[in-house]
Each structure stands twice: as structure tokens, then as C-alpha cells.
Enzyme design. Structure first.
Site, short mmCIF file in Angstrom:
data_model
loop_
_atom_site.label_atom_id
_atom_site.label_comp_id
_atom_site.label_asym_id
_atom_site.label_seq_id
_atom_site.Cartn_x
_atom_site.Cartn_y
_atom_site.Cartn_z
CG HIS A 235 66.71 24.19 50.48
ND1 HIS A 235 65.72 23.99 49.54
CD2 HIS A 235 66.76 25.53 50.67
CE1 HIS A 235 65.20 25.15 49.20
NE2 HIS A 235 65.81 26.10 49.86
CB CYS B 169 76.23 17.43 69.93
SG CYS B 169 77.58 18.30 69.10
P1 NAD Z 1 59.17 20.69 43.33
O1 NAD Z 1 58.63 19.35 43.69
O2 NAD Z 1 58.44 21.90 43.78
O3 NAD Z 1 59.26 20.79 41.73
C1 NAD Z 1 59.84 19.78 40.96
C2 NAD Z 1 59.86 20.25 39.52
O4 NAD Z 1 60.55 19.26 38.78
C3 NAD Z 1 58.49 20.42 38.88
O5 NAD Z 1 58.43 21.65 38.19
C4 NAD Z 1 58.38 19.25 37.91
O6 NAD Z 1 57.65 19.56 36.74
C5 NAD Z 1 59.82 18.98 37.60
N1 NAD Z 1 60.11 17.59 37.26
C6 NAD Z 1 59.53 16.44 37.73
N2 NAD Z 1 60.08 15.36 37.19
C7 NAD Z 1 61.04 15.81 36.33
C8 NAD Z 1 61.96 15.17 35.46
N3 NAD Z 1 62.01 13.84 35.35
N4 NAD Z 1 62.80 15.95 34.72
C9 NAD Z 1 62.78 17.30 34.83
N5 NAD Z 1 61.91 17.97 35.63
C10 NAD Z 1 61.07 17.23 36.38
O7 NAD Z 1 60.68 20.73 43.78
P2 NAD Z 1 61.64 21.97 43.99
O8 NAD Z 1 61.35 23.06 43.04
O9 NAD Z 1 63.01 21.43 44.15
O10 NAD Z 1 61.09 22.44 45.40
C11 NAD Z 1 61.89 22.90 46.24
C12 NAD Z 1 61.94 22.05 47.53
O11 NAD Z 1 61.90 20.63 47.37
C13 NAD Z 1 63.23 22.27 48.15
O12 NAD Z 1 63.00 22.71 49.45
C14 NAD Z 1 63.99 20.94 48.17
O13 NAD Z 1 64.83 20.91 49.28
C15 NAD Z 1 62.90 19.99 48.22
N6 NAD Z 1 63.04 18.58 47.77
C16 NAD Z 1 64.24 17.95 47.61
C17 NAD Z 1 64.29 16.62 47.16
C18 NAD Z 1 65.61 15.93 46.99
O14 NAD Z 1 66.55 16.17 47.73
N7 NAD Z 1 65.73 15.04 45.97
C19 NAD Z 1 63.11 15.94 46.87
C20 NAD Z 1 61.90 16.61 47.06
C21 NAD Z 1 61.89 17.93 47.48
#
Ligand code: NAD
Length: 229
Positions: free
Chosen positions: A107, A134
Site C-alpha cells: 500500500h 518533481c
Molecule cells: P484494520 O484497522 O482494519 O485492522 C487492524 C486489526 O489489528 C484488527 O483486526 C485489530 O483487532 C487488530 N489489532 C489491534 N491492535 C492489535 C494489537 N495490539 N495486536 C494485534 N492485533 C491488533 O487494519 P488493516 O487490516 O491493516 O487495514 C488495512 C488498511 O489499514 C490498509 O490499507 C493499511 O494501509 C492501513 N493502515 C496502516 C497503518 C500503518 O501504516 N501503521 C495504520 C492504519 C491503517
């Protein structure tokens, strides 16, 4: 069965304990912002300043964040496992890299900028501004190098090949709500892999795994890695 190749998919949950909010949990980013306002190509066309402000704020948060025990454990696994360990992340933070791992960013990433005109990439400045030129083509077409809803994720051909030839597929901290990543477990299992889910709680796709363990990533992931090594 000998496990020669392990493929790991990580999501926002692995970075939650580093202080980076997930998307869909209560208090997550989508409880505070509307996807349609900040994470689509249409939003960028409509209100680019709002979108750049949102990503500048997220980039700053990520810049200060530190990898946690789960990121470190995966880096250790990648270095020490006698077979091959692929890590594919949906995260746009760089905490896997800060922890010492090599990852495929399906992503995109906060730490690079993308030219919407010529496709060049370069290290993102701390704050991107509208009409930044750019460095390759000079067009004022800088945008965050993140895959927005409605866009095609990166490296899909390579990921498809990896999923075809993996012995164990492991999903860590992802809700299974965003495709195509949510479909990777099906592809890996159809190709004969075992599948393990490590997540805080049951996810939408838990029934597709051969085994699920529930709890915080900083506990589950190091324990799983120690068991393997
Ligand atoms: P999501 O928010 O949909 O799901 C997060 C999952 O992680 C949930 O099922 C939750 O129960 C679980 N979770 C929460 N805290 C946790 C912990 N401490 N230990 C283990 N599991 C835990 O996120 P996703 O599935 O990655 O959704 C996809 C989208 O979110 C992507 O497009 C991604 O790019 C984006 N995203 C990225 C970031 C980042 O770069 N850190 C942050 C937020 C969202």
C-alpha cells in the site's frame, strides 16, 4: 511437513503498540476521518490541501514512532530462519525497516513521495506542499506514495508468485476487511499452504485459517518466532 518458505502479511495491528492508530478499531483513524475525504484519488482532486495535511500529520507521527517487540521478532526470524521469510505489509509506516526487516509495501509508504505526472519516487519531505515540483520532471505533481481506495496495490504480480510457493502463510494484526490483502489466505491455502492468524481478536476471516491465536502482537509474535527458531 518441512516449512521452507514462510509468507507473513502484516496490518495496522502490528504497529498499534508503537502508538500508530489502526483504521477500524474504535478510536481508530476512520472514527475521526471520513475515508472519502482523505484517502481516495477523488478527495485529492477535490481538496488536495486537506489530503496533504492529513498525510503530513500521519508522517510526523510515524517519524517519531519506534518499532515494538513484534517488529523486532519478525526481523530476527527473517535473519535467522534457515528457509525464506517474505514479509508483505499493508502498513505505510516504516517500523518493519526500523526494526531491521525487509518488507514489500503493497500500500506504499509515508517515507516516499510520488510524482503523479512521471511516476518518479524520492524521499518524502517532512511536510509535502501543494505544487511541490518533481525532482525528475519538474511538474508540480507531488502526491503521497500511498495506495488510495480505488487504486491498484503495488507489487501484485510478485505477491501472487510468493503466495503460490509458500508453505506457511501468517497474518498478523489485520482485520481482513480490505481486499485484495484479505484474499491472500485463500490463495495461499488453495496452493497448499498452512495458515496461521495472530490478531488481537477474531477477525472477519478467522475461519479461513488452520490456526488462530488471539492477543496483543507484542506478546504473540515473539512467542511464535521463538517457537520456530
Ligand atoms: P484494520 O484497522 O482494519 O485492522 C487492524 C486489526 O489489528 C484488527 O483486526 C485489530 O483487532 C487488530 N489489532 C489491534 N491492535 C492489535 C494489537 N495490539 N495486536 C494485534 N492485533 C491488533 O487494519 P488493516 O487490516 O491493516 O487495514 C488495512 C488498511 O489499514 C490498509 O490499507 C493499511 O494501509 C492501513 N493502515 C496502516 C497503518 C500503518 O501504516 N501503521 C495504520 C492504519 C491503517
Amino acid at each position: 511437513m518441512t516449512i521452507e518458505t514462510i509468507t507473513i502479511l502484516t496490518g495496522a495491528g502490528i504497529s498499534a503498540e508503537s502508538g500508530i492508530a489502526t483504521f477500524r478499531d474504535p478510536g481508530g483513524i476512520w472514527a475521526q476521518y471520513d475515508i472519502e475525504d482523505v484517502a481516495t484519488p477523488e478527495a485529492f482532486a477535490r481538496n488536495p490541501e486537506l489530503v496533504l495535511d492529513f498525510y503530513n500529520m500521519r508522517r510526523e507521527k510515524v517519524r517519531k514512532a519506534k518499532p515494538n517487540a513484534a517488529h523486532h521478532a519478525l526481523a530476527k526470524l527473517q535473519k535467522s530462519y534457515p528457509g525464506t521469510v517474505h514479509i508483505i505489509t499493508q502498513n505505510v509506516d516504516n517500523l518493519h525497516e526500523k526494526g531491521g526487516a525487509e518488507v514489500i509495501h503493497m500500500h506504499g509508504a509515508h517515507h516516499t513521495a510520488l510524482c503523479a505526472a512521471c511516476g518518479a519516487r524520492w524521499p518524502a519531505p517532512p511536510a509535502m506542499a501543494l505544487h511541490d515540483p518533481c525532482p525528475e520532471c519538474g511538474q508540480p505533481a507531488t502526491r503521497p506514495d500511498v495506495v488510495w481506495f480505488g487504486e491498484v496495490p503495488y507489487h501484485m504480480d510478485r505477491i501472487g508468485e510468493i503466495l503460490q510457493s509458500t508453505d506457511l502463510f501468517v497474518s498478523i494484526g489485520t482485520s481482513g476487511a480490505v481486499y485484495p490483502a484479505a484474499g491472500f489466505v485463500r490463495l495461499a491455502r488453495a496452493a497448499g499452504a498452512e495458515a496461521l492468524e495472530l490478531n488481537l481478536e477474531r477477525s472477519e476471516i478467522t475461519p479461513l485459517f488452520t490456526e488462530s491465536r488471539h492477543g496483543p502482537a507484542t506478546e504473540l509474535v515473539p512467542a511464535w518466532v521463538d517457537g520456530l527458531l
